[in-house]
Design a protein around this motif. Structure first.
Motif, PDB file in Angstrom:
ATOM      1  N   MET A   1       0.824  -1.200   0.000  1.00 15.30           N
ATOM      2  CA  MET A   1       0.000   0.000   0.000  1.00 15.30           C
ATOM      3  C   MET A   1       0.868   1.264   0.000  1.00 15.30           C
ATOM      4  N   THR A   2       2.088   1.147   0.464  1.00 11.73           N
ATOM      5  CA  THR A   2       2.988   2.305   0.456  1.00 11.73           C
ATOM      6  C   THR A   2       3.204   2.800  -0.966  1.00 11.73           C
ATOM      7  N   GLY A   3       3.449   1.876  -1.879  1.00  9.53           N
ATOM      8  CA  GLY A   3       3.648   2.257  -3.282  1.00  9.53           C
ATOM      9  C   GLY A   3       2.435   2.963  -3.844  1.00  9.53           C
ATOM     10  N   GLU A  38       5.706 -12.830   1.009  1.00 10.13           N
ATOM     11  CA  GLU A  38       5.300 -11.709   1.852  1.00 10.13           C
ATOM     12  C   GLU A  38       4.063 -10.965   1.362  1.00 10.13           C
ATOM     13  N   ILE A  39       3.810 -10.973   0.082  1.00 11.22           N
ATOM     14  CA  ILE A  39       2.799 -10.106  -0.515  1.00 11.22           C
ATOM     15  C   ILE A  39       1.679 -10.934  -1.133  1.00 11.22           C
ATOM     16  N   ARG A  40       0.440 -10.577  -0.817  1.00  9.89           N
ATOM     17  CA  ARG A  40      -0.698 -11.292  -1.377  1.00  9.89           C
ATOM     18  C   ARG A  40      -0.984 -10.898  -2.819  1.00  9.89           C
ATOM     19  N   TYR A  44       0.322  -6.419  -8.489  1.00 11.80           N
ATOM     20  CA  TYR A  44      -0.250  -5.115  -8.119  1.00 11.80           C
ATOM     21  C   TYR A  44       0.800  -4.296  -7.356  1.00 11.80           C
ATOM     22  N   THR A  45       1.491  -4.957  -6.447  1.00 11.27           N
ATOM     23  CA  THR A  45       2.556  -4.312  -5.669  1.00 11.27           C
ATOM     24  C   THR A  45       3.677  -3.835  -6.582  1.00 11.27           C
ATOM     25  N   CYS A  46       4.132  -4.688  -7.472  1.00 14.60           N
ATOM     26  CA  CYS A  46       5.213  -4.304  -8.398  1.00 14.60           C
ATOM     27  C   CYS A  46       4.815  -3.113  -9.247  1.00 14.60           C
ATOM     28  N   TYR A  47       3.600  -3.133  -9.751  1.00 17.06           N
ATOM     29  CA  TYR A  47       3.152  -2.048 -10.614  1.00 17.06           C
ATOM     30  C   TYR A  47       3.177  -0.702  -9.885  1.00 17.06           C
ATOM     31  N   SER A  85      -0.256 -15.381  -9.508  1.00 15.89           N
ATOM     32  CA  SER A  85       0.397 -15.515  -8.211  1.00 15.89           C
ATOM     33  C   SER A  85      -0.433 -14.877  -7.126  1.00 15.89           C
ATOM     34  N   GLY A  86      -0.313 -15.405  -5.921  1.00 17.83           N
ATOM     35  CA  GLY A  86      -1.015 -14.831  -4.781  1.00 17.83           C
ATOM     36  C   GLY A  86      -2.513 -14.816  -5.004  1.00 17.83           C
ATOM     37  N   ASN A  87      -3.154 -13.746  -4.632  1.00 19.63           N
ATOM     38  CA  ASN A  87      -4.599 -13.616  -4.797  1.00 19.63           C
ATOM     39  C   ASN A  87      -4.995 -13.324  -6.235  1.00 19.63           C
ATOM     40  N   ALA A  88      -4.038 -13.231  -7.123  1.00 13.44           N
ATOM     41  CA  ALA A  88      -4.335 -12.947  -8.527  1.00 13.44           C
ATOM     42  C   ALA A  88      -4.560 -14.219  -9.333  1.00 13.44           C
TER      43      ALA A  88
END
Length: 116
Positions: A1-3, A38-40, A44-47, A85-88
């Motif tokens: 969420m920081t990104g 670490e990331i669900r 999305y986080t990478c983007y 990956s993850g929730n995707a």
């Protein structure tokens, strides 16, 4: 969420906002090479983090983009796609591949919102 937060502040022109600058430091210190456990929502986080770091520039840009590239390129399949990956998982390979490509290309400013 920081990104996501940093990206929103930057897109609103708040480049000197204290929260944004603190967020950039957090992104800079994060080890993006180990997102899986670490990331669900890794794509999305990478983007969001790649776009935020790209707008931040400097050392943050270099460290974050390098970490994201290491993570994503290590997961890329031989046919050029990326696995869900993850929730995707439900979104499938098309989503994963699209997000991975957009995460790897912020300096090309492909999306109109980032064009200068």
């Amino acid at each position: 969420m920081t990104g996501s937060g940093v990206l929103c502040l930057f897109l609103a022109g708040q480049f000197d906002d204290r929260s944004a600058l603190k967020g950039v430091k957090t992104l800079e210190a994060f080890d993006f090479t180990h997102l899986s456990g670490e990331i669900r929502w890794p794509y999305y986080t990478c983007y969001h983090c790649s776009q935020a770091a790209s707008l931040a520039g400097g050392e943050a840009r270099e460290r974050v983009l390098r970490g994201i590239a290491t993570y994503l390129l290590g997961r890329q399949r031989n046919d050029g796609s990326w696995p869900p990956s993850g929730n995707a998982d439900y979104a499938g390979e098309c989503y994963a591949t699209s997000m991975a490509i957009l995460s790897l290309t912020p300096s090309y400013q492909i999306l109109p919102i980032y064009q200068q």
